[in-house]
Write an enzyme that holds these catalytic residues in place. Structure first.
Site, short mmCIF file in Angstrom:
data_model
loop_
_atom_site.label_atom_id
_atom_site.label_comp_id
_atom_site.label_asym_id
_atom_site.label_seq_id
_atom_site.Cartn_x
_atom_site.Cartn_y
_atom_site.Cartn_z
N VAL A 1 -19.83 0.99 -5.91
CA VAL A 1 -20.20 -0.21 -5.67
C VAL A 1 -21.78 -0.60 -5.07
CG1 VAL A 1 -19.90 -2.23 -4.07
CG2 VAL A 1 -17.90 -0.45 -4.67
N LYS B 1 0.84 -1.33 -0.09
CA LYS B 1 0.01 0.00 0.00
C LYS B 1 0.98 1.31 -0.04
CE LYS B 1 -4.56 0.92 0.53
NZ LYS B 1 -5.61 -0.05 -0.10
N GLY C 1 -24.84 3.07 1.09
CA GLY C 1 -24.08 3.90 0.46
C GLY C 1 -24.21 3.44 -0.80
N GLY D 1 -22.85 4.63 -3.70
CA GLY D 1 -21.90 5.02 -4.53
C GLY D 1 -21.46 4.25 -5.57
P1 NAD Z 1 -18.08 5.71 -3.18
O1 NAD Z 1 -17.41 7.05 -2.65
O2 NAD Z 1 -18.13 5.83 -4.53
O3 NAD Z 1 -19.56 5.68 -2.44
C1 NAD Z 1 -19.63 5.77 -0.96
C2 NAD Z 1 -21.05 6.12 -0.88
O4 NAD Z 1 -21.31 6.27 0.71
C3 NAD Z 1 -21.41 7.68 -1.07
O5 NAD Z 1 -22.62 7.71 -2.07
C4 NAD Z 1 -21.53 8.50 0.18
O6 NAD Z 1 -22.29 9.56 -0.03
C5 NAD Z 1 -22.10 7.06 0.98
N1 NAD Z 1 -21.87 7.56 2.41
C6 NAD Z 1 -21.07 8.04 3.05
N2 NAD Z 1 -21.07 7.95 4.39
C7 NAD Z 1 -22.46 7.65 4.54
C8 NAD Z 1 -23.09 7.14 5.88
N3 NAD Z 1 -22.55 7.39 7.19
N4 NAD Z 1 -24.29 6.30 5.63
C9 NAD Z 1 -24.79 6.21 4.33
N5 NAD Z 1 -24.08 6.48 3.37
C10 NAD Z 1 -22.66 7.17 3.50
O7 NAD Z 1 -17.25 4.60 -2.79
P2 NAD Z 1 -17.22 2.98 -3.43
O8 NAD Z 1 -16.13 2.84 -4.45
O9 NAD Z 1 -18.46 2.73 -3.93
O10 NAD Z 1 -16.91 2.20 -2.11
C11 NAD Z 1 -17.78 2.00 -1.23
C12 NAD Z 1 -16.85 1.01 0.03
O11 NAD Z 1 -16.36 -0.16 -0.40
C13 NAD Z 1 -15.77 1.99 0.72
O12 NAD Z 1 -15.64 1.60 2.04
C14 NAD Z 1 -14.59 1.24 -0.14
O13 NAD Z 1 -13.35 1.28 0.61
C15 NAD Z 1 -14.89 -0.07 -0.46
N6 NAD Z 1 -14.38 -0.76 -1.55
C16 NAD Z 1 -14.36 -0.22 -2.55
C17 NAD Z 1 -14.03 -0.95 -4.02
C18 NAD Z 1 -14.22 -0.44 -5.15
O14 NAD Z 1 -14.10 -1.30 -6.18
N7 NAD Z 1 -14.71 0.98 -5.36
C19 NAD Z 1 -13.32 -2.11 -3.67
C20 NAD Z 1 -13.04 -2.77 -2.26
C21 NAD Z 1 -13.69 -2.12 -1.04
#
Ligand code: NAD
Length: 348
Positions: free
Chosen positions: A187, A81, A183, A185
């Protein structure tokens, strides 16, 4: 005050490469936790920390997590990392220059460390880094990369949810099952759509209400207040926003039989795995179920494999979880402990 020496003394990783980035006033930390199974791979986090030592600590901790995650995903990669601990988040030319200096550092490791995006960085940053080193992945599709890993991660989580349903209810049929996606977002949005298409009743919670509304309507579901989600009755709670949502205070309030989502570091403390087990809630270990993005990027950008190969491997996340659940049941241990044991066996 914690010093770099204290931190490094107590870290079980192989190598940390540190640059005092005078130009930006920040620090760059590349932590190569393990190269036992292959090059140390892991994302690049760009963040403002209270102290430089906090940045190093984060890189060390996250790199150890990558070793376990990539061992279980069986990709022939070790764990690493990088953290760019900056005074303020740079933009424009400053950001570009910082990424180039960092990319030169990655290049100097000659493939011992390979990286992609993480919190604070995205595919456009990986495109900039790729101007200086070939050891960078997660580039945009326009630059020959796999693009946003979120939708791939969502497919892996979808398979993980089905494996978890089969474990608890004896069938992985989604019809009539209520799944709460926290969430909406990258994912969570894709996951909600897959679940809706599969026949599940989808509940969406996001602090950004407009985003929650749009994902709920795209998946044929409805929204739930982000504040009250711990008390919401459902079959599956899928945390796809923040880490540490499973704790001594939230677990007794959960109204679901299964926790299966993409968020990293879902357990506030290691003991929360036992709390979930005691409460009769099946927990899909986060680093196992959320490996889909890493798998897809690795296949499409590093190994020249096809989308069909990716599909098979993402479905394999469900198989890995079934193996972990069987081991946990047979040995009377938590699913988190069973996942750690699987990682350890691949590393031994
Ligand atoms: P993202 O930033 O696209 O989406 C996150 C969403 O969560 C946003 O819409 C945000 O408004 C919402 N959010 C924030 N705080 C919140 C709360 N208290 N209650 C409800 N919603 C809330 O992130 P992502 O890429 O979709 O990733 C989501 C999670 O999965 C993260 O923890 C990330 O580390 C993990 N992750 C993502 C990936 C990937 O491929 N993107 C891979 C492994 C792990």
């Amino acid at each position: 005050m914690t010093t770099f020496e204290d931190l490094l003394e107590h870290w079980d990783g192989e190598q940390a490469v540190i640059r005092r980035d005078r130009e930006s006033g920040g620090w760059i930390f590349i932590c190569m936790h393990s190269t036992l199974l292959g090059p140390a791979a892991g994302g690049t986090r760009l963040k403002v920390y209270d102290t430089p030592a906090d940045g190093l600590r984060d890189a060390m901790r996250l790199s150890a997590g990558m070793t376990a995650k990539l061992a279980v995903a069986d990709l022939g990669l070790g764990g690493g990392k990088a953290v760019l601990a900056v005074r303020e988040i740079p933009t424009g030319d400053e950001r570009r220059a910082l990424l180039h200096r960092y990319a030169d550092m990655v290049a100097s490791l000659r493939g011992g460390f390979i990286t992609s995006s993480d919190v604070g960085t995205g595919e456009s940053d990986m495109d900039v880094m790729a101007e200086r080193t070939e050891h960078v992945f997660g580039r945009s599709q326009a630059k020959g990369g796999a693009g946003d890993p979120g939708p791939f991660t969502a497919v892996g989580v979808f398979h993980g949810i089905k494996a978890s349903l089969a474990q608890v209810y004896g069938t992985d049929d989604l019809s009539g099952r209520k799944v709460l996606v926290q969430g909406a977002g990258s994912v969570g949005g894709s996951l909600a759509e897959l679940l809706g298409r599969g026949g599940a009743t989808v509940l969406v919670a996001d602090v950004d209400e407009a985003r929650a509304d749009s994902v709920a309507s795209a998946s044929g579901g409805s929204t739930v207040d982000a504040e009250s989600l711990a008390d919401t009755e459902c079959d599956v709670y899928a945390p796809c926003a923040l880490g540490a949502t499973l704790s001594a205070s939230t677990i007794p309030r959960l109204r679901s039989r299964i926790v299966a989502g993409s968020a990293n570091n879902q357990l506030a403390t290691p003991e929360d795995a036992e709390r979930l087990r005691a409460a009769g809630i099946l927990y899909a270990p986060d680093y196992v179920i959320n490996a889909g993005g890493a798998i897809a990027i690795n296949f499409l950008e590093l190994n020249g494999r096809t989308q069909a190969d990716v599909d098979v491997s993402l479905a394999g996340i469900g198989d890995t979880l079934r193996e972990i659940y069987a081991r946990a049941e047979a040995e009377g241990i938590t699913t988190a402990a069973a996942a750690d044991a699987l990682a350890a066996s691949r590393l031994s």
